[in-house]
Design a protein around this motif. Structure first.
Motif, PDB file in Angstrom:
ATOM      1  N   TYR A 183       0.830  -1.198   0.000  1.00  0.00           N
ATOM      2  CA  TYR A 183       0.000   0.000   0.000  1.00  0.00           C
ATOM      3  C   TYR A 183       0.869   1.253   0.000  1.00  0.00           C
ATOM      4  O   TYR A 183       0.611   2.218  -0.752  1.00  0.00           O
ATOM      5  CB  TYR A 183      -0.910  -0.012   1.225  1.00  0.00           C
ATOM      6  CG  TYR A 183      -1.763   1.227   1.356  1.00  0.00           C
ATOM      7  CD1 TYR A 183      -1.425   2.238   2.248  1.00  0.00           C
ATOM      8  CD2 TYR A 183      -2.916   1.380   0.594  1.00  0.00           C
ATOM      9  CE1 TYR A 183      -2.199   3.374   2.369  1.00  0.00           C
ATOM     10  CE2 TYR A 183      -3.707   2.510   0.707  1.00  0.00           C
ATOM     11  CZ  TYR A 183      -3.339   3.500   1.601  1.00  0.00           C
ATOM     12  OH  TYR A 183      -4.110   4.629   1.719  1.00  0.00           O
ATOM     13  N   GLY A 184       1.914   1.251   0.836  1.00  0.00           N
ATOM     14  CA  GLY A 184       2.822   2.386   0.840  1.00  0.00           C
ATOM     15  C   GLY A 184       3.532   2.561  -0.491  1.00  0.00           C
ATOM     16  O   GLY A 184       3.747   3.694  -0.945  1.00  0.00           O
ATOM     17  N   THR A 185       3.903   1.444  -1.120  1.00  0.00           N
ATOM     18  CA  THR A 185       4.563   1.531  -2.433  1.00  0.00           C
ATOM     19  C   THR A 185       3.638   2.146  -3.475  1.00  0.00           C
ATOM     20  O   THR A 185       4.055   2.982  -4.295  1.00  0.00           O
ATOM     21  CB  THR A 185       4.992   0.117  -2.889  1.00  0.00           C
ATOM     22  OG1 THR A 185       5.897  -0.418  -1.927  1.00  0.00           O
ATOM     23  CG2 THR A 185       5.684   0.167  -4.240  1.00  0.00           C
ATOM     24  N   TYR A 229      10.774 -11.629  -0.235  1.00  0.00           N
ATOM     25  CA  TYR A 229      10.427 -10.752   0.878  1.00  0.00           C
ATOM     26  C   TYR A 229      11.389  -9.568   0.966  1.00  0.00           C
ATOM     27  O   TYR A 229      10.966  -8.421   1.162  1.00  0.00           O
ATOM     28  CB  TYR A 229      10.438 -11.536   2.184  1.00  0.00           C
ATOM     29  CG  TYR A 229      10.206 -10.671   3.404  1.00  0.00           C
ATOM     30  CD1 TYR A 229       8.923 -10.330   3.798  1.00  0.00           C
ATOM     31  CD2 TYR A 229      11.277 -10.166   4.140  1.00  0.00           C
ATOM     32  CE1 TYR A 229       8.702  -9.530   4.909  1.00  0.00           C
ATOM     33  CE2 TYR A 229      11.072  -9.361   5.249  1.00  0.00           C
ATOM     34  CZ  TYR A 229       9.788  -9.045   5.625  1.00  0.00           C
ATOM     35  OH  TYR A 229       9.581  -8.241   6.713  1.00  0.00           O
ATOM     36  N   LEU A 230      12.672  -9.818   0.829  1.00  0.00           N
ATOM     37  CA  LEU A 230      13.668  -8.751   0.913  1.00  0.00           C
ATOM     38  C   LEU A 230      13.498  -7.733  -0.215  1.00  0.00           C
ATOM     39  O   LEU A 230      13.668  -6.522   0.001  1.00  0.00           O
ATOM     40  CB  LEU A 230      15.078  -9.354   0.883  1.00  0.00           C
ATOM     41  CG  LEU A 230      15.470 -10.165   2.129  1.00  0.00           C
ATOM     42  CD1 LEU A 230      16.762 -10.910   1.879  1.00  0.00           C
ATOM     43  CD2 LEU A 230      15.585  -9.256   3.350  1.00  0.00           C
ATOM     44  N   GLN A 231      13.173  -8.221  -1.391  1.00  0.00           N
ATOM     45  CA  GLN A 231      12.942  -7.290  -2.499  1.00  0.00           C
ATOM     46  C   GLN A 231      11.733  -6.404  -2.236  1.00  0.00           C
ATOM     47  O   GLN A 231      11.747  -5.207  -2.538  1.00  0.00           O
ATOM     48  CB  GLN A 231      12.763  -8.080  -3.798  1.00  0.00           C
ATOM     49  CG  GLN A 231      14.046  -8.727  -4.299  1.00  0.00           C
ATOM     50  CD  GLN A 231      13.866  -9.442  -5.618  1.00  0.00           C
ATOM     51  OE1 GLN A 231      12.890  -9.227  -6.328  1.00  0.00           O
ATOM     52  NE2 GLN A 231      14.816 -10.312  -5.947  1.00  0.00           N
ATOM     53  N   LEU A 232      10.690  -7.002  -1.659  1.00  0.00           N
ATOM     54  CA  LEU A 232       9.524  -6.196  -1.311  1.00  0.00           C
ATOM     55  C   LEU A 232       9.876  -5.123  -0.277  1.00  0.00           C
ATOM     56  O   LEU A 232       9.442  -3.967  -0.376  1.00  0.00           O
ATOM     57  CB  LEU A 232       8.407  -7.086  -0.770  1.00  0.00           C
ATOM     58  CG  LEU A 232       7.574  -7.858  -1.793  1.00  0.00           C
ATOM     59  CD1 LEU A 232       6.618  -8.781  -1.085  1.00  0.00           C
ATOM     60  CD2 LEU A 232       6.828  -6.902  -2.714  1.00  0.00           C
ATOM     61  N   ARG A 236       9.750  -0.925  -0.837  1.00  0.00           N
ATOM     62  CA  ARG A 236       8.878  -0.015  -0.095  1.00  0.00           C
ATOM     63  C   ARG A 236       9.659   1.082   0.620  1.00  0.00           C
ATOM     64  O   ARG A 236       9.108   2.125   0.939  1.00  0.00           O
ATOM     65  CB  ARG A 236       8.030  -0.786   0.913  1.00  0.00           C
ATOM     66  CG  ARG A 236       8.738  -1.117   2.213  1.00  0.00           C
ATOM     67  CD  ARG A 236       7.819  -1.722   3.240  1.00  0.00           C
ATOM     68  NE  ARG A 236       8.524  -2.046   4.472  1.00  0.00           N
ATOM     69  CZ  ARG A 236       8.707  -1.205   5.477  1.00  0.00           C
ATOM     70  NH1 ARG A 236       8.254   0.032   5.397  1.00  0.00           N
ATOM     71  NH2 ARG A 236       9.378  -1.581   6.562  1.00  0.00           N
ATOM     72  N   LEU A 237      10.949   0.821   0.880  1.00  0.00           N
ATOM     73  CA  LEU A 237      11.745   1.815   1.596  1.00  0.00           C
ATOM     74  C   LEU A 237      12.246   2.889   0.625  1.00  0.00           C
ATOM     75  O   LEU A 237      12.700   2.572  -0.480  1.00  0.00           O
ATOM     76  CB  LEU A 237      12.939   1.145   2.283  1.00  0.00           C
ATOM     77  CG  LEU A 237      12.592   0.175   3.425  1.00  0.00           C
ATOM     78  CD1 LEU A 237      13.851  -0.525   3.916  1.00  0.00           C
ATOM     79  CD2 LEU A 237      11.898   0.905   4.562  1.00  0.00           C
ATOM     80  N   PRO A 238      12.213   4.134   1.016  1.00  0.00           N
ATOM     81  CA  PRO A 238      12.720   5.208   0.152  1.00  0.00           C
ATOM     82  C   PRO A 238      14.246   5.144   0.068  1.00  0.00           C
ATOM     83  O   PRO A 238      14.918   4.658   0.983  1.00  0.00           O
ATOM     84  CB  PRO A 238      12.252   6.485   0.845  1.00  0.00           C
ATOM     85  CG  PRO A 238      12.108   6.089   2.287  1.00  0.00           C
ATOM     86  CD  PRO A 238      11.668   4.670   2.289  1.00  0.00           C
ATOM     87  N   ALA A 239      14.778   5.625  -1.032  1.00  0.00           N
ATOM     88  CA  ALA A 239      16.234   5.642  -1.224  1.00  0.00           C
ATOM     89  C   ALA A 239      16.818   6.835  -0.473  1.00  0.00           C
ATOM     90  O   ALA A 239      16.917   7.944  -1.004  1.00  0.00           O
ATOM     91  CB  ALA A 239      16.562   5.706  -2.706  1.00  0.00           C
TER      92      ALA A 239
END
Length: 354
Positions: A183-185, A229-232, A236-239
Motif C-alpha cells: 500500500y505504501g509503495t 520478501y527482501l525485495q519487497l 517499499r523503503l525510500p532511497a
C-alpha cells in the motif's frame, strides 16, 4: 516429522511372545549354569548306563522338560493377569489373582512331582514367591513403560499441535505487514513498481499456501521466499542515505530440507525494529547454506524509541519455540542487543528427511 502410532499386538500374540521369551531365558540360564558346574566340578549327572549328561543333552532335555512347560503356562497367565486384572481392577484384586496363580503353580508341581528326596516343602515355597514376585514386577514394569510411552506420544501430539498453531499465527501476521508495504509503495510511486510488487507477493502467497503447509520444504524454496520478501522490503523503503540495507545470500545448491517460514520472523523483526525514515539505521543480513549447514548473521539498529517494545511480538517468540521443537539438538542461536541487535543462527540440516 509425521509420527505414526504403533498398533499393539493382540493379547494372544503378546502372551505367546511373553512365553517364548520366558522359555528362551530359562533354557539359556539352565544351560549356562550346567555348563559352569561341569567346567568347575566335572560331570555330576549320569544316565542309567553310566554315561554323563553332556551340555547339549542337558539343553535338549531343558527344552522338552515338563517343568519348562509349566512355567510357559505361568508366563501366559501373568500376561493375561496384566491385561484383564491389573489394568482394569484394583491392586488388591490383582494381588489376590497373583496369589492364586502362584498357588496353582505349586499345586501342579506337587501333583506332578511330590516332595521326595532333595525336593522339599521349602522348594515349593520358593516357587510360590518366585511366581508371585515375577507377576507383580512384570505388571509394574510393563505399566511404567506403557505410561512413559503414552506420555511421550502425548508430548509429540502437543508439539505438533503447537507447531500448527504457530504457523497459523505466522502466516496472517506476515501477510498484513506485506500488504501494508504494498500500500505504501502504491502511494509513493506512480504504479511503476506495483506490478513487480504484486508479482513478488503472489510468489510469497503461493509459497505460504503450498510449501509452508508441509512439515519440511527444500531449502532452495525457502531462500527464494526470503529473496522475494527482501525485495519487497527494499522496494517499499525510500532511497535515503540514512537507511542502509545490505543482504548477502550464498547457497551451494546442495539439496536439503528445512522447516518452512523458519527464518522469516527474525528478518521481519529486523525491519520492524531497525528501520526508521528519519534516523540513521541499517539492516545487514548474511545467509550461507553450504553442505546442508545453514549459518545466518542478522544485524539491525535498535532504535531508542522502539527498544521498550523490542521482543514483545509473538513472531520472534514463535520462531524460538519452533527451533526448540524442531531442532532441539541441531541448532545454536545467540541473540545480542549491544551495541546493536544481532542474531547468530547455525542450523544443521543433515540427516533430516520428510
Amino acid at each position: 516429522m509425521n509420527l505414526k502410532k504403533l498398533t499393539p499386538l493382540p493379547i494372544g500374540q503378546q502372551a505367546i511372545i511373553h512365553a517364548a521369551l520366558v522359555w528362551a531365558g530359562l533354557t539359556v540360564l539352565d544351560t549356562a549354569f550346567y555348563s559352569y558346574r561341569v567346567a568347575t566340578e566335572g560331570y555330576f549327572l549320569f544316565y542309567g548306563n553310566g554315561s554323563p549328561v553332556t551340555v547339549w543333552q542337558r539343553l535338549g532335555e531343558t527344552v522338552l522338560r515338563w517343568e519348562t512347560l509349566v512355567f510357559l503356562a505361568v508366563a501366559v497367565g501373568v500376561e493375561l493377569l496384566y491385561h484383564f486384572v491389573f489394568k482394569w481392577k484394583s491392586i488388591k484384586v490383582f494381588a489376590l489373582a497373583c496369589v492364586l496363580l502362584s498357588l496353582g503353580t505349586v499345586v501342579v508341581l506337587l501333583l506332578a512331582l511330590p516332595p521326595q528326596g532333595s525336593v522339599g516343602a521349602a522348594d515349593f515355597l520358593v516357587v510360590f514367591f518366585e511366581v508371585f514376585i515375577y507377576a507383580v514386577l512384570y505388571a509394574l514394569t510393563r505399566n511404567l513403560i506403557t505410561r512413559q510411552a503414552r506420555e511421550a506420544e502425548q508430548r509429540s501430539h502437543h508439539a505438533q499441535a503447537e507447531l500448527s498453531t504457530i504457523k497459523a499465527h505466522l502466516n496472517p501476521h506476515f501477510f498484513f505487514n506485506t500488504l501494508n508495504s504494498l500500500y505504501g509503495t502504491a502511494i509513493l510511486e506512480k504504479a511503476e513498481k506495483t506490478a513487480q510488487s504484486v508479482e513478488q507477493l503472489a510468489g510469497i502467497m503461493r509459497y505460504v499456501l503450498t510449501e509452508a503447509q508441509e512439515d519440511l520444504t527444500e531449502v532452495a524454496n525457502e531462500i527464494k521466499f526470503l529473496q522475494d520478501y527482501l525485495q519487497l522490503q527494499q522496494m517499499r523503503l525510500p532511497a535515503r542515505e540514512n537507511i542502509k540495507v545490505k543482504t548477502e545470500i550464498i547457497y551451494d545448491g546442495t539439496p536439503a530440507l528445512i522447516a518452512p517460514l523458519l527464518l522469516i520472523p527474525f528478518i521481519e523483526n529486523a525491519f520492524k525494529y531497525g528501520i526508521s525514515l528519519d534516523q540513521d539505521c541499517f539492516v545487514h543480513l548474511c545467509l550461507q547454506v553450504k553442505d546442508r549447514q545453514l549459518e545466518m548473521v542478522l544485524e539491525n539498529q535498535l532504535l531508542p524509541e522502539r527498544q521498550k517494545d523490542h521482543g514483545a511480538g509473538t513472531g520472534l517468540a514463535h520462531a524460538l519455540k519452533r527451533l526448540n521443537l524442531l531442532y532441539p539438538q541441531k541448532h545454536h542461536l545467540v541473540l545480542e542487543e549491544q551495541p546493536h541487535y544481532k542474531v547468530r543462527l547455525r542450523l544443521d540440516m543433515r540427516q533430516i528427511d520428510r
